[in-house]
Design a protein around this motif. Structure first.
Motif, mmCIF file in Angstrom:
data_model
loop_
_atom_site.group_PDB
_atom_site.id
_atom_site.type_symbol
_atom_site.label_atom_id
_atom_site.label_comp_id
_atom_site.label_asym_id
_atom_site.label_seq_id
_atom_site.Cartn_x
_atom_site.Cartn_y
_atom_site.Cartn_z
ATOM 1 N N LEU A 279 16.801 -1.502 0.384
ATOM 2 C CA LEU A 279 15.823 -0.498 -0.031
ATOM 3 C C LEU A 279 14.867 -1.051 -1.083
ATOM 4 O O LEU A 279 13.679 -0.713 -1.089
ATOM 5 N N GLY A 280 15.366 -1.897 -1.967
ATOM 6 C CA GLY A 280 14.504 -2.510 -2.976
ATOM 7 C C GLY A 280 13.456 -3.410 -2.347
ATOM 8 O O GLY A 280 12.286 -3.379 -2.732
ATOM 9 N N SER A 281 13.857 -4.225 -1.375
ATOM 10 C CA SER A 281 12.885 -5.104 -0.722
ATOM 11 C C SER A 281 11.901 -4.288 0.117
ATOM 12 O O SER A 281 10.707 -4.616 0.168
ATOM 13 N N ALA A 282 12.380 -3.219 0.762
ATOM 14 C CA ALA A 282 11.476 -2.360 1.531
ATOM 15 C C ALA A 282 10.483 -1.664 0.596
ATOM 16 O O ALA A 282 9.295 -1.529 0.927
ATOM 17 N N ASN A 283 10.954 -1.263 -0.577
ATOM 18 C CA ASN A 283 10.080 -0.605 -1.549
ATOM 19 C C ASN A 283 9.006 -1.573 -2.037
ATOM 20 O O ASN A 283 7.834 -1.210 -2.155
ATOM 21 N N ALA A 284 9.377 -2.823 -2.302
ATOM 22 C CA ALA A 284 8.398 -3.819 -2.740
ATOM 23 C C ALA A 284 7.362 -4.075 -1.646
ATOM 24 O O ALA A 284 6.158 -4.193 -1.929
ATOM 25 N N ALA A 285 7.810 -4.143 -0.396
ATOM 26 C CA ALA A 285 6.875 -4.362 0.706
ATOM 27 C C ALA A 285 5.918 -3.181 0.848
ATOM 28 O O ALA A 285 4.718 -3.361 1.085
ATOM 29 N N LEU A 286 6.428 -1.976 0.684
ATOM 30 C CA LEU A 286 5.569 -0.794 0.779
ATOM 31 C C LEU A 286 4.565 -0.740 -0.369
ATOM 32 O O LEU A 286 3.428 -0.310 -0.182
ATOM 33 N N LYS A 287 4.983 -1.183 -1.556
ATOM 34 C CA LYS A 287 4.050 -1.193 -2.692
ATOM 35 C C LYS A 287 2.910 -2.163 -2.438
ATOM 36 O O LYS A 287 1.745 -1.846 -2.725
ATOM 37 N N THR A 288 3.213 -3.347 -1.914
ATOM 38 C CA THR A 288 2.140 -4.304 -1.652
ATOM 39 C C THR A 288 1.222 -3.804 -0.539
ATOM 40 O O THR A 288 0.003 -3.971 -0.618
ATOM 41 N N GLU A 289 1.806 -3.170 0.481
ATOM 42 C CA GLU A 289 0.976 -2.615 1.554
ATOM 43 C C GLU A 289 0.087 -1.486 1.031
ATOM 44 O O GLU A 289 -1.095 -1.400 1.372
ATOM 45 N N ASN A 290 0.644 -0.637 0.173
ATOM 46 C CA ASN A 290 -0.113 0.468 -0.410
ATOM 47 C C ASN A 290 -1.266 -0.074 -1.251
ATOM 48 O O ASN A 290 -2.384 0.441 -1.182
ATOM 49 N N GLN A 291 -1.018 -1.117 -2.039
ATOM 50 C CA GLN A 291 -2.084 -1.685 -2.861
ATOM 51 C C GLN A 291 -3.161 -2.320 -1.992
ATOM 52 O O GLN A 291 -4.344 -2.214 -2.289
ATOM 53 N N ALA A 292 -2.754 -2.960 -0.907
ATOM 54 C CA ALA A 292 -3.740 -3.543 0.006
ATOM 55 C C ALA A 292 -4.609 -2.453 0.628
ATOM 56 O O ALA A 292 -5.831 -2.616 0.772
ATOM 57 N N LEU A 293 -3.996 -1.331 0.973
ATOM 58 C CA LEU A 293 -4.768 -0.216 1.536
ATOM 59 C C LEU A 293 -5.708 0.379 0.495
ATOM 60 O O LEU A 293 -6.851 0.736 0.804
ATOM 61 N N ARG A 294 -5.253 0.485 -0.749
ATOM 62 C CA ARG A 294 -6.124 0.997 -1.815
ATOM 63 C C ARG A 294 -7.319 0.068 -2.027
ATOM 64 O O ARG A 294 -8.450 0.526 -2.226
ATOM 65 N N ASP A 295 -7.069 -1.239 -1.993
ATOM 66 C CA ASP A 295 -8.155 -2.198 -2.150
ATOM 67 C C ASP A 295 -9.149 -2.085 -1.000
ATOM 68 O O ASP A 295 -10.362 -2.177 -1.206
#
Length: 132
Positions: free
Chosen positions: A31-47
């Motif tokens: 879950l921690g690694s999935a959460n980190a992956a989702l955070k990076t994807e979310n930031q990429a979408l925000r950018d």
């Protein structure tokens, strides 16, 4: 607070509890690694959204500086930063050194509406006014 599974946990053996804790730890790691992956994807979408809106890009992330405070790799001495000197007001350089009154003949039919102060940059000939 007691959950209905409390009674089930008390009946488990030590080996079963260890196995359960092991599976829980692997699940937490997943879950921690999935959460980190989702955070990076979310930031990429925000950018991407900011880019499409025409907003300025995010500044690059810099280290917090906590490494320096805890005795990291930087040794004593210069920290590599330049000192930022504050600059004075630019308008103060154009100090008034002489006051010149210009006489003008008003056109016929005009009326006096009051005085108005003007700031004129000094030219080389205006620095030393000629004596009348």
């Amino acid at each position: 607070m007691s959950s209905p599974d409390n009674a089930l946990l008390e009946t488990l053996s030590l080996a079963e509890l260890r196995e359960l804790v092991g599976t829980l730890l692997t699940k937490v790691a997943e879950l921690g690694s999935a959460n980190a992956a989702l955070k990076t994807e979310n930031q990429a979408l925000r950018d991407e959204v900011a880019r499409l809106k025409g907003l300025p890009p995010r500044p690059p992330s810099r280290p917090s500086g906590m490494e320096k405070a805890t005795g990291g790799s930087a040794g004593p001495g210069k920290s590599g930063k330049r000192s930022r000197r504050r600059r004075g007001a630019k308008r103060d350089r154009d100090a008034v050194t002489a006051e010149v009154v210009v006489k003008a003949a008003p056109p016929p039919g005009s009326r006096f509406k009051g005085y108005q102060d003007m700031r004129v940059p000094a030219s080389p000939s205006a620095r030393s006014p000629a004596a009348p």
